[in-house]
Motif scaffolding. Structure first.
Motif, PDB file in Angstrom:
ATOM      1  N   TRP A   1       0.844  -1.202   0.000  1.00 51.67           N
ATOM      2  CA  TRP A   1       0.000   0.000   0.000  1.00 51.67           C
ATOM      3  C   TRP A   1       0.874   1.246   0.000  1.00 51.67           C
ATOM      4  O   TRP A   1       0.639   2.192  -0.771  1.00 51.67           O
ATOM      5  CB  TRP A   1      -0.926   0.029   1.219  1.00 51.67           C
TER       6      TRP A   1
ATOM      7  N   LEU B   1       2.513   1.783  -3.407  1.00 48.89           N
ATOM      8  CA  LEU B   1       1.596   2.167  -4.489  1.00 48.89           C
ATOM      9  C   LEU B   1       0.845   3.468  -4.221  1.00 48.89           C
ATOM     10  O   LEU B   1       0.556   4.217  -5.154  1.00 48.89           O
ATOM     11  CB  LEU B   1       0.586   1.042  -4.733  1.00 48.89           C
ATOM     12  N   HIS B   2       0.492   3.736  -2.954  1.00 46.65           N
ATOM     13  CA  HIS B   2      -0.411   4.850  -2.676  1.00 46.65           C
ATOM     14  C   HIS B   2       0.073   5.829  -1.602  1.00 46.65           C
ATOM     15  O   HIS B   2      -0.367   6.976  -1.600  1.00 46.65           O
ATOM     16  CB  HIS B   2      -1.777   4.311  -2.238  1.00 46.65           C
TER      17      HIS B   2
END
Length: 183
Positions: free
Chosen positions: A109, A112-113
């Motif tokens: 996570w 990616l974000h």
């Protein structure tokens, strides 16, 4: 010798002996490593049953495992993997893998974000003793994930969440229904 992607010179001492106790009378090698800067003691002690591989190769192999050991320690310390009080075999077999999945999901996570180029600089500002910090630690990733989850939980206009008017309408309908059944 090669350690942590660097070639370094270090002092090595090794002895072959019998290890009494948990290994009964098995022959082992004890390898002590001391960096050139160290004036007393040693920096790394390894005990191995491998009597053939040269000591520098064993130390290199140990350093390859270091990231794995850090992952296990962080999963245990930060996520509680392996600390559940399970008694059944199936539950025990699921607990540690689940903790490692949570660790993986957190890192994925963040990658990616959650990553932002200034994260490490912000952390250095909040913790000035991290003068050489260049990458976020897993604890930083977890803290950012927690903040993101809390912020998402309390967003005022999240789809699927009832508005204040809808909540009041349901409460009034319940109140009206309870008056009707009481009569």
């Amino acid at each position: 010798m090669m350690r942590y992607q660097r070639t370094e010179t270090a002092h090595l001492a090794e002895i072959t002996s019998l290890w009494y106790g948990s290994l009964h009378t098995r022959t082992v090698r004890v390898i002590l490593l001391r960096d050139q800067d160290t004036v007393s003691g040693y920096d790394l002690a390894l005990v191995t049953t491998d009597l053939i591989t040269p000591a520098p190769a064993l130390i290199t192999r140990y350093t390859w495992r270091w990231s794995i050991e850090v992952t296990f320690a962080e999963s245990r310390d930060l996520l509680g993997a392996g600390q559940a009080r399970n008694r059944t075999r199936v539950a025990v077999e699921r607990t540690v893998p689940f903790g490692l999945y949570c660790y993986t999901i957190t890192v994925a996570w963040y990658t990616l974000h959650g990553h932002h180029p200034v994260d490490a600089a912000d952390r250095r500002e909040r913790a000035p003793w991290y003068t050489t910090k260049t990458d976020p630690a897993v604890s930083d990733m977890l803290a950012k994930l927690r903040r993101a989850i809390i912020a998402a939980r309390f967003l005022p206009t999240r789809p699927g969440q009832p508005t204040d008017q809808e909540i009041r309408a349901v409460q009034q309908a319940r109140a009206a229904a309870s008056l009707d059944t009481a009569a």
